[in-house]
Design an enzyme around this catalytic site. Structure first.
Site, PDB file in Angstrom:
ATOM      1  N   TRP A 101       0.835  -1.214   0.000  1.00  0.00           N
ATOM      2  CA  TRP A 101       0.000   0.000   0.000  1.00  0.00           C
ATOM      3  C   TRP A 101       0.863   1.255   0.000  1.00  0.00           C
ATOM      4  CZ3 TRP A 101      -4.278  -1.160  -1.963  1.00  0.00           C
ATOM      5  CH2 TRP A 101      -4.956  -2.344  -1.621  1.00  0.00           C
ATOM      6  N   ASP A 171      -1.433   6.423   6.533  1.00  0.00           N
ATOM      7  CA  ASP A 171      -2.534   5.544   6.140  1.00  0.00           C
ATOM      8  C   ASP A 171      -2.720   4.558   7.288  1.00  0.00           C
ATOM      9  OD1 ASP A 171      -4.153   3.545   5.127  1.00  0.00           O
ATOM     10  OD2 ASP A 171      -2.948   3.168   3.336  1.00  0.00           O
ATOM     11  N   LYS A 195     -11.740  -1.993   6.778  1.00  0.00           N
ATOM     12  CA  LYS A 195     -10.901  -2.943   7.478  1.00  0.00           C
ATOM     13  C   LYS A 195     -11.392  -3.096   8.924  1.00  0.00           C
ATOM     14  CE  LYS A 195      -8.740  -3.137   3.713  1.00  0.00           C
ATOM     15  NZ  LYS A 195      -7.532  -2.515   3.231  1.00  0.00           N
TER      16      LYS A 195
HETATM   17  C1  LIG Z   1      -7.052  -1.981   2.013  1.00  0.00           C
HETATM   18  C2  LIG Z   1      -6.048  -0.929   2.139  1.00  0.00           C
HETATM   19  C3  LIG Z   1      -5.960   0.122   1.214  1.00  0.00           C
HETATM   20  C4  LIG Z   1      -6.838   0.226  -0.017  1.00  0.00           C
HETATM   21  O1  LIG Z   1      -8.125   0.533   0.292  1.00  0.00           O
HETATM   22  P1  LIG Z   1      -9.216   0.820  -0.833  1.00  0.00           P
HETATM   23  O2  LIG Z   1     -10.329   1.412  -0.043  1.00  0.00           O
HETATM   24  O3  LIG Z   1      -9.540  -0.487  -1.463  1.00  0.00           O
HETATM   25  O4  LIG Z   1      -8.639   1.767  -1.813  1.00  0.00           O
HETATM   26  C5  LIG Z   1      -5.015   1.100   1.440  1.00  0.00           C
HETATM   27  N1  LIG Z   1      -4.201   1.057   2.494  1.00  0.00           N
HETATM   28  C6  LIG Z   1      -4.260   0.055   3.400  1.00  0.00           C
HETATM   29  C7  LIG Z   1      -3.320   0.064   4.559  1.00  0.00           C
HETATM   30  C8  LIG Z   1      -5.180  -0.962   3.245  1.00  0.00           C
HETATM   31  O5  LIG Z   1      -5.222  -1.958   4.149  1.00  0.00           O
END
Ligand SMILES: *Cc1c(COP(=O)(O)O)cnc(C)c1O
Length: 360
Positions: A101, A171, A195
């Site tokens: 990511w 993030d 998540k």
């Molecule tokens: C799942 C995830 C993403 C991507 O998320 P989307 O909503 O599918 O774009 C980005 N960063 C992390 C840490 C993730 O676990």
């Protein structure tokens, strides 16, 4: 009705009480005669929903008044672009690349300016967090970027990097609301909620007010400007109303569980049950450096791809689902988000012990 133990990395398990409540309110939300899905985002009912969600989140995370909370669409992945578009005043940013990511965010930032990879753990398949106490932070960096919990590899920054005064952008998609955070240490914290805090389709961006300006890169879409969204209290256009409603219920659930301190204790207890077993098992082992282990995502392997496949198949049949690891790591991954009950992990470990004994 048979509910499974869902170890999915995302979209992921949601507290059962939240799902039940939403089901009860499906046809008639608080006497409105409508579902939340059917009502105007400008209605009094929805206004209460979004305001209450923000209030509860601010309380849970102890968000200072000089930070805005934005409810946005586009996936965490759209933030990979929104962040450089809004923050790259000098067109320079430093990225710490600790997994897929972060790698994607780094690649996206390069479209908009000079993105520097100042540290990475790619040399060992992202199985650790590099030392970030004294990195070569660029003098004119607009921000330093991390992915705080690496969903795929199962590592977590237990200590934030020393950004030498530059704003930290994180993030936190896969560790959102899993433990207390000191919001003031960040310029921007953002998470896709699917998540650990709700259904897919909603991003929450918590951003320090001085970082919200009109001075964005030329060509930034109106909707992607944090200023547009902040000025309109996330109601510039139709927001993902139903997602915000479910998230609001999850925030209340976290509060009822005792808040983020209690959530952390609950998550540590769960993760330790699995890690303790992995550390003494002769068949299964964790794939990550111990001190950098995530409480949320636990990858593990047997070392034999056929045995891994057999395990996943038998576990699925026994009601432990979505345990197959990411294709880049192989093996298995158990995601133990907030809503996974302790008994889910206890039963999984019992099952693993039995599997180990039967397949020696
Ligand atoms: C799942 C995830 C993403 C991507 O998320 P989307 O909503 O599918 O774009 C980005 N960063 C992390 C840490 C993730 O676990």
């Amino acid at each position: 009705m048979a509910r499974v133990y869902n170890f999915s990395a995302g979209p992921a398990v949601i507290p059962e009480s939240v799902l039940k409540e939403a089901a009860e309110e499906m046809l008639d939300y608080k006497g409105s005669g409508m579902s939340v899905m059917e009502m105007s985002h400008r209605s009094k009912w929805f206004d209460d929903i979004i305001k209450e969600a923000e209030k509860d989140l601010r309380e849970l995370m102890n968000i200072p008044d000089n930070y805005k909370v934005l409810f946005l669409q586009g996936g965490a992945s759209l933030q990979f672009a929104a962040i450089p578009m809004n923050l790259m005043k000098n067109k320079v940013a430093d990225y710490i690349v600790t997994g897929q990511w972060a790698k994607k965010a780094f690649a996206e930032a390069k479209i908009y300016g000079q993105a520097n990879k100042i540290a990475t753990s790619e040399d060992k398949v992202f199985s650790y967090i590099p030392d970030c106490s004294d990195l070569p932070i660029s003098e004119d960096a607009d921000y330093v970027y991390i992915c705080e919990n690496n969903t795929i590899y199962g590592t977590k920054f237990h200590e934030l990097p020393n950004t030498k005064g530059k704003p930290l952008v994180a993030d936190v998609s896969s560790c959102f609301l899993s433990e207390p955070v000191d919001v003031e240490k960040y310029g921007v914290i953002y998470a896709g909620v699917q998540k650990n805090a709700g259904p897919a389709g909603l991003q929450i961006v918590i951003i320090r007010e001085d970082l919200i300006t009109d001075d964005v890169l030329p060509g930034t879409p109106t909707m992607m400007k944090y200023k547009t969204q902040a000025d309109a209290d996330s109601l510039y256009n139709t927001p993902p109303c139903y997602d915000i409603y479910i998230c609001g219920k999850i925030f209340k659930w976290v509060k009822e569980m005792g808040g983020l301190e209690a959530m952390k204790a609950h998550n540590e207890k769960k993760a330790n049950i699995l890690y303790d077993y992995l550390d003494q098992s002769e068949m299964f082992s964790g794939t990550v450096v111990k001190k950098d282990r995530s409480l949320m995502n636990v990858p593990f392997v047997t070392g034999d791809a056929d045995l891994d496949a057999k395990f996943v198949k038998e576990a699925t049949a026994a009601g432990f689902v979505n345990l197959k690891g990411h294709r880049t790591v192989g093996g298995m991954r158990a995601s133990l988000y907030n809503a996974m009950p302790i008994e889910g992990v206890e039963k999984l470990v019992e099952f693993m012990k039995k599997f180990e004994a039967e397949n020696k």
